[in-house]
Design a protein around this motif. Structure first.
Motif, PDB file in Angstrom:
ATOM      1  N   MET A  89       0.731  -1.029   0.010  1.00  0.00           N
ATOM      2  CA  MET A  89      -0.017  -0.021  -0.109  1.00  0.00           C
ATOM      3  C   MET A  89       0.927   1.247  -0.002  1.00  0.00           C
ATOM      4  SD  MET A  89      -2.878  -1.320   2.584  1.00  0.00           S
ATOM      5  CE  MET A  89      -2.006  -2.054   3.612  1.00  0.00           C
ATOM      6  N   THR A  90       2.225   1.175  -0.599  1.00  0.00           N
ATOM      7  CA  THR A  90       2.983   2.441  -0.797  1.00  0.00           C
ATOM      8  C   THR A  90       3.333   2.470  -2.240  1.00  0.00           C
ATOM      9  OG1 THR A  90       4.895   1.303  -0.893  1.00  0.00           O
ATOM     10  CG2 THR A  90       4.288   1.873   1.262  1.00  0.00           C
ATOM     11  N   GLY A  91       3.766   3.634  -2.601  1.00  0.00           N
ATOM     12  CA  GLY A  91       4.334   3.832  -3.898  1.00  0.00           C
ATOM     13  C   GLY A  91       4.951   2.809  -4.649  1.00  0.00           C
ATOM     14  N   ARG A  92       5.856   2.153  -3.713  1.00  0.00           N
ATOM     15  CA  ARG A  92       6.741   1.123  -3.967  1.00  0.00           C
ATOM     16  C   ARG A  92       5.903  -0.141  -4.423  1.00  0.00           C
ATOM     17  NH1 ARG A  92      10.139  -1.229  -6.449  1.00  0.00           N
ATOM     18  NH2 ARG A  92      11.270  -2.930  -5.555  1.00  0.00           N
ATOM     19  N   GLN A  93       4.738  -0.333  -3.964  1.00  0.00           N
ATOM     20  CA  GLN A  93       3.711  -1.366  -4.622  1.00  0.00           C
ATOM     21  C   GLN A  93       3.472  -1.240  -5.898  1.00  0.00           C
ATOM     22  OE1 GLN A  93       0.283  -2.980  -2.063  1.00  0.00           O
ATOM     23  NE2 GLN A  93      -0.974  -2.095  -3.626  1.00  0.00           N
ATOM     24  N   ARG A 142      -6.231  -4.171   3.981  1.00  0.00           N
ATOM     25  CA  ARG A 142      -5.406  -5.412   3.004  1.00  0.00           C
ATOM     26  C   ARG A 142      -6.277  -6.070   2.213  1.00  0.00           C
ATOM     27  NH1 ARG A 142      -0.790  -7.577   5.500  1.00  0.00           N
ATOM     28  NH2 ARG A 142      -0.910  -8.935   3.730  1.00  0.00           N
ATOM     29  N   LEU A 143      -7.396  -6.386   2.561  1.00  0.00           N
ATOM     30  CA  LEU A 143      -8.349  -7.193   1.425  1.00  0.00           C
ATOM     31  C   LEU A 143      -8.675  -6.151   0.381  1.00  0.00           C
ATOM     32  CD1 LEU A 143     -10.712  -9.423   3.775  1.00  0.00           C
ATOM     33  CD2 LEU A 143      -8.582  -9.860   2.796  1.00  0.00           C
ATOM     34  N   GLN A 144      -8.858  -4.847   0.609  1.00  0.00           N
ATOM     35  CA  GLN A 144      -9.310  -4.071  -0.322  1.00  0.00           C
ATOM     36  C   GLN A 144      -8.093  -3.640  -1.411  1.00  0.00           C
ATOM     37  OE1 GLN A 144     -10.935  -0.715   1.720  1.00  0.00           O
ATOM     38  NE2 GLN A 144     -12.969  -1.428   1.389  1.00  0.00           N
ATOM     39  N   ASN A 145      -6.961  -3.868  -0.525  1.00  0.00           N
ATOM     40  CA  ASN A 145      -5.499  -3.722  -1.366  1.00  0.00           C
ATOM     41  C   ASN A 145      -5.517  -4.692  -2.484  1.00  0.00           C
ATOM     42  OD1 ASN A 145      -3.269  -2.174  -2.157  1.00  0.00           O
ATOM     43  ND2 ASN A 145      -2.221  -3.960  -1.147  1.00  0.00           N
TER      44      ASN A 145
END
Ligand code: GLC
Ligand code: MN
Ligand code: MN
Length: 416
Positions: A89-93, A142-145
């Motif tokens: 959930m960061t830009g790195r993702q 987390r699940l929405q991600n």
């Protein structure tokens, strides 16, 4: 003494014997079936409670490239198989997902399913549906991600193996409360899916629940596929039409169930959308052995049922290459042989379905003795009793077809 094989010669020995086995299909043929390979299965390092790892960690790019070479056309992943915990959930993702999407395009593999890790990390010690609102809020994110990742990678399925949904100590949590809370998490994931699907025009994904009767909690709240079906129909889900099941073959054996019967119940409910294929032993641990290495006859029967009812979802190779298999062996022996055993059984299932002996026996059983005018149980039994011998005959015929005996035996070694 047999000739010793130096380490330089071992790979060519493995290759030579693998091709001597015969019976392998071309990558093009393998791609014709909806077979998916999990990132976590290929990258499994052989570690477990009592086991140190025996293999190296593999990147998504390496796994996808090898799947493409073998002819496994679909790839599946957990969020954390590809994104380290502190980069979720960061830009790195986003960067990681871009690079995974590039690998998929480059090798011509599609991502069919994504799943969230809700069992391994310390934060799930008391389940993703525990008492503290902040833990559940994190689980929701987390699940929405995971849903976002799925849309981003072009997946059509999301799988949920809740893992820690249960407890070690009885009486501490209220089971009904935990189940309501778990439903809220799923509802949030489905809502997110509908939002994304509306804004992108992509269809919503199929959300599939996977049960396992024990591990990693002492008591699991939704231990079987039937419990999952019941949960879907409980009224707790706001979008039950978006939720189905992902049975795992071995997970049904683990509680002593008949996988084929569990699949039949899911088929009748219209909820059999995804299927984790592997093998193992009844009433034991989740050993995730490659398909049909333990129960080939049962596997044949499972595939007959699924073919007969037109199941068209994925067959996900959720097994673990053994610790004795090297990294080279994972892609030269383990995955190709698993896929080929599956395809062979798929073909044999077709053969059994077209078999004239089974066909005639089944028809005769369905027709009955013509004694419908009789309302005496004993007389009905007498009228039909020779027909019922066909049950055993069909069983025998299925074993013959599996062993190839219906075409005659070629190896004879009868000693007096
Ligand atoms: C874990 C489980 C596996 C499940 C997967 C998807 O790896 O061991 O059975 O299918 O998670 O959530
Ligand atoms: Mn599974
Ligand atoms: Mn398993």
């Amino acid at each position: 003494m047999a000739q010793q094989i130096s380490s330089e010669d071992q790979r060519s020995l493995v290759d030579r014997l693998m091709s001597a086995c015969g019976g392998s299909y071309s990558p093009e043929v393998r791609r014709r079936l909806f077979i998916s390979g999990p990132q976590w299965a290929a990258a499994y390092r052989g570690q477990a409670l009592f086991h140190a790892p025996v293999r190296r960690t593999l990147s998504a790019d390496e796994v996808i490239r090898n799947f493409a070479e073998i002819g496994i056309g679909f790839w599946t992943t957990h969020d954390m198989d590809i994104i380290p915990a502190d980069e979720l959930m960061t830009g790195r993702q986003d960067e990681i997902l871009d690079s995974v999407a590039r690998s998929l395009r480059k090798y011509g593999v599609q991502c069919s399913m994504v799943t969230g890790e809700t069992f391994f990390s310390p934060v799930w010690a008391a389940s993703p549906a525990g008492e503290q609102p902040e833990i559940r809020a994190y689980a929701t994110k987390r699940l929405q991600n995971v849903v976002d990742i799925g849309h981003r990678l072009g997946a059509s399925f999301v799988v949920y193996w809740p893992g820690t949904l249960g407890y070690q100590l009885q009486g501490v949590i209220d089971e009904t409360l935990m189940l309501r809370r778990y439903a809220e998490l799923l509802n949030a994931a489905c809502e997110r899916d509908l939002q994304v699907s509306q804004s992108t025009g992509r269809p919503w994904m199929r959300h599939c629940l996977e049960a396992k009767p024990f591990e990693p909690q002492a008591e699991i709240l939704l231990p079987t596929t039937d419990a999952m079906l019941n949960f879907i129909a409980s009224g707790l889900l706001t979008h039950p039409e978006m939720v189905g099941v992902n049975p795992e073959y071995l997970h049904e054996l683990m509680w002593g169930g008949a996988p084929r019967a569990a699949l039949a119940r899911a088929l009748l409910a219209g909820k059999l959308w995804h299927f984790d294929i592997n093998d193992g032993y009844r009433l034991k641990h989740d050993v995730d052995i490659g398909i049909a290495m333990v129960n080939p006859l049962d596997w044949l029967n499972v595939l007959i049922l699924l073919r007969r009812h037109g199941y068209n979802g994925p067959f996900n190779l959720d097994y673990k290459p053994p610790r004795t298999t090297s990294e080279y062996g994972v892609f030269r022996v383990s995955f190709p042989s698993a896929v080929d055993r599956f395809i062979t059984l798929w073909q044999i299932a077709g053969e059994a379905m077209a078999d004239p002996v089974i066909g005639e026996a089944t028809e005769a059983l369905e027709a009955g003795a013509g004694a419908s005018g009789t309302s005496n149980g004993e007389a009905l039994f007498e009228a039909n009793k020779e027909l019922w011998t066909l049950h055993e005959l069909i069983g025998h015929r299925l074993v013959q077809i599996l062993l190839g005996q219906h075409r005659g035996r070629i190896f004879v070694d009868l000693k007096p």
